[in-house]
Design a protein around this motif. Structure first.
Motif, PDB file in Angstrom:
ATOM      1  N   ASN B  18       1.324   7.841   1.203  1.00 43.35           N
ATOM      2  CA  ASN B  18       0.429   6.845   0.598  1.00 43.35           C
ATOM      3  C   ASN B  18      -1.018   7.227   0.871  1.00 43.35           C
ATOM      4  OD1 ASN B  18       2.827   5.489   0.098  1.00 43.35           O
ATOM      5  ND2 ASN B  18       2.517   3.972   1.712  1.00 43.35           N
ATOM      6  N   THR B  20      -5.266   5.805   0.243  1.00 44.93           N
ATOM      7  CA  THR B  20      -6.159   4.707  -0.140  1.00 44.93           C
ATOM      8  C   THR B  20      -7.575   5.227  -0.270  1.00 44.93           C
ATOM      9  OG1 THR B  20      -4.798   3.079   1.024  1.00 44.93           O
ATOM     10  CG2 THR B  20      -7.050   2.434   0.496  1.00 44.93           C
ATOM     11  N   THR B  47      -8.454   0.371 -14.404  1.00 44.80           N
ATOM     12  CA  THR B  47      -8.499  -1.061 -14.175  1.00 44.80           C
ATOM     13  C   THR B  47      -9.934  -1.492 -13.943  1.00 44.80           C
ATOM     14  OG1 THR B  47      -7.553  -2.886 -12.868  1.00 44.80           O
ATOM     15  CG2 THR B  47      -8.217  -0.911 -11.658  1.00 44.80           C
ATOM     16  N   GLN B  54      -9.106  -9.193 -10.888  1.00 50.80           N
ATOM     17  CA  GLN B  54      -8.714  -7.998 -11.624  1.00 50.80           C
ATOM     18  C   GLN B  54      -8.363  -8.432 -13.041  1.00 50.80           C
ATOM     19  OE1 GLN B  54      -5.367  -5.863  -9.937  1.00 50.80           O
ATOM     20  NE2 GLN B  54      -5.946  -3.955 -10.926  1.00 50.80           N
ATOM     21  N   LYS B  57      -5.565  -4.069 -16.520  1.00 48.59           N
ATOM     22  CA  LYS B  57      -4.945  -2.867 -15.978  1.00 48.59           C
ATOM     23  C   LYS B  57      -4.404  -2.033 -17.121  1.00 48.59           C
ATOM     24  CE  LYS B  57      -2.055  -4.972 -13.121  1.00 48.59           C
ATOM     25  NZ  LYS B  57      -1.056  -5.133 -12.041  1.00 48.59           N
ATOM     26  N   LEU B  61      -1.668   2.691 -15.056  1.00 45.99           N
ATOM     27  CA  LEU B  61      -1.573   2.210 -13.688  1.00 45.99           C
ATOM     28  C   LEU B  61      -0.131   1.771 -13.413  1.00 45.99           C
ATOM     29  CD1 LEU B  61      -4.093   2.066 -11.826  1.00 45.99           C
ATOM     30  CD2 LEU B  61      -3.971  -0.410 -12.050  1.00 45.99           C
ATOM     31  N   ASP B  63       3.423   1.074 -11.158  1.00 45.39           N
ATOM     32  CA  ASP B  63       3.670   0.152 -10.049  1.00 45.39           C
ATOM     33  C   ASP B  63       3.289   0.764  -8.702  1.00 45.39           C
ATOM     34  OD1 ASP B  63       6.693  -1.278 -11.507  1.00 45.39           O
ATOM     35  OD2 ASP B  63       4.557  -1.652 -11.839  1.00 45.39           O
ATOM     36  N   ARG B  64       3.138   2.070  -8.642  1.00 45.12           N
ATOM     37  CA  ARG B  64       2.773   2.707  -7.373  1.00 45.12           C
ATOM     38  C   ARG B  64       1.277   2.561  -7.074  1.00 45.12           C
ATOM     39  NH1 ARG B  64       2.645   7.612  -7.290  1.00 45.12           N
ATOM     40  NH2 ARG B  64       2.740   8.088  -9.531  1.00 45.12           N
ATOM     41  N   SER B  66      -2.143   0.250  -6.787  1.00 43.21           N
ATOM     42  CA  SER B  66      -2.649  -1.108  -6.642  1.00 43.21           C
ATOM     43  C   SER B  66      -4.122  -1.055  -6.276  1.00 43.21           C
ATOM     44  CB  SER B  66      -1.857  -1.887  -5.588  1.00 43.21           C
ATOM     45  OG  SER B  66      -2.006  -1.288  -4.324  1.00 43.21           O
ATOM     46  N   GLU B  68      -7.606  -3.506  -5.268  1.00 38.23           N
ATOM     47  CA  GLU B  68      -8.056  -4.801  -4.777  1.00 38.23           C
ATOM     48  C   GLU B  68      -9.581  -4.818  -4.677  1.00 38.23           C
ATOM     49  OE1 GLU B  68      -4.330  -6.084  -1.844  1.00 38.23           O
ATOM     50  OE2 GLU B  68      -6.243  -5.444  -0.986  1.00 38.23           O
ATOM     51  N   GLU B  78      -5.067   2.018  -3.936  1.00 39.16           N
ATOM     52  CA  GLU B  78      -3.994   2.605  -3.149  1.00 39.16           C
ATOM     53  C   GLU B  78      -2.960   3.211  -4.079  1.00 39.16           C
ATOM     54  OE1 GLU B  78      -1.618  -0.079  -0.796  1.00 39.16           O
ATOM     55  OE2 GLU B  78      -0.749   1.553   0.391  1.00 39.16           O
ATOM     56  N   GLN B  80       0.874   4.617  -3.722  1.00 41.70           N
ATOM     57  CA  GLN B  80       2.046   4.739  -2.857  1.00 41.70           C
ATOM     58  C   GLN B  80       2.950   5.847  -3.368  1.00 41.70           C
ATOM     59  OE1 GLN B  80       3.622   0.703  -3.021  1.00 41.70           O
ATOM     60  NE2 GLN B  80       2.539   0.163  -1.145  1.00 41.70           N
TER      61      GLN B  80
END
Lengths: 116, 113
Positions: B18, B20, B47, B54, B57, B61, B63-64, B66, B68, B78, B80
């Motif tokens: 992962n 970030t 995004t 937010q 998107k 983008l 699901d891995r 994200s 914020e 991030e 993942q």
């Protein structure tokens, strides 16, 4: 959906010669139009923008661009290029309505090479 | 105007890890955008945020991914379980309003080995 076409992947120009980089856009209404420049490993720097009004817009570093609605074009020009102008140039279109789609859509870029 | 700041400038990671990234926008800008740029391509929208919300998107983008922006100031992106296809330059930009030009940071270059 909006889109941008930059037909020339690479352009080579002699130092001191004039330059024109082509940009065609597709959008259902009058768009916001931008030209950005990117040096290797760097982010994008805004050269100029068109929102409304005079269709010939002046930017930084001696660049100008002309919005031609009938041709859906926004070509970038400079009368005399300098070696420091060598970079990647991106044309971008932005939607006028907020509506969640006001991020820019970029073309694939034109790589400008300056010959001594 | 200190400009848009991104950290780190470069990140090398192994597949499956992962990562970030952080973006600090220009302080008075309430809109913040993430873009991805692969070699030979223009930036692609991922995004964007207005303040802490937010608002959109991209289908890019997965699901891995994200993002914020918890207090409406800095943002994090991030990824993942990174894949080799995630290798790219991740660009952050901010603006004052929908009619304002985007100001870009210098990007974070991600290499997944």
């Amino acid at each position: 959906a909006q889109s941008v076409t930059q037909p020339d992947i690479h352009i080579t120009v002699s130092e001191g010669a004039s330059l024109e980089l082509r940009c065609n856009y597709s959008y259902g209404a009058t768009p916001y139009l931008f030209w950005y420049v990117q040096s290797p490993g760097q982010g994008l720097q805004l050269l100029l923008k068109y929102f409304s009004g005079d269709t010939l817009v002046q930017g930084i570093k001696g660049f100008e661009a002309e919005f031609k609605r009938s041709q859906s074009s926004f070509n970038l020009r400079k009368p005399s290029v300098h070696w420091s102008d060598a970079a990647e140039y991106f044309c971008a279109v932005g939607a006028r309505s907020g509506g969640g789609a006001d991020g820019l859509t970029f073309g694939k870029g034109t790589h400008l090479i300056i010959q001594p | 105007d200190t400009g848009v700041s991104q950290d780190p400038r470069h990140k090398i990671t192994k597949r499956g890890q992962n990562v970030t990234f952080r973006c600090d926008p220009i302080s008075e800008h309430n809109r913040l955008y993430w873009y991805r740029q692969t070699l030979g391509q223009g930036p692609e929208f991922l995004t964007y945020f207005q303040n802490e919300a937010q608002l959109e998107k991209s289908r890019l983008l997965s699901d891995r991914f994200s993002a914020e922006r918890p207090k409406g100031s800095f943002s994090t992106l991030e990824i993942q379980r990174t894949e080799q296809g995630d290798s790219a330059m991740y660009l952050c930009a901010s603006s004052l309003s929908p009619q304002s030009p985007l100001h870009f940071g210098n990007g974070t270059r991600l290499t997944v080995t």
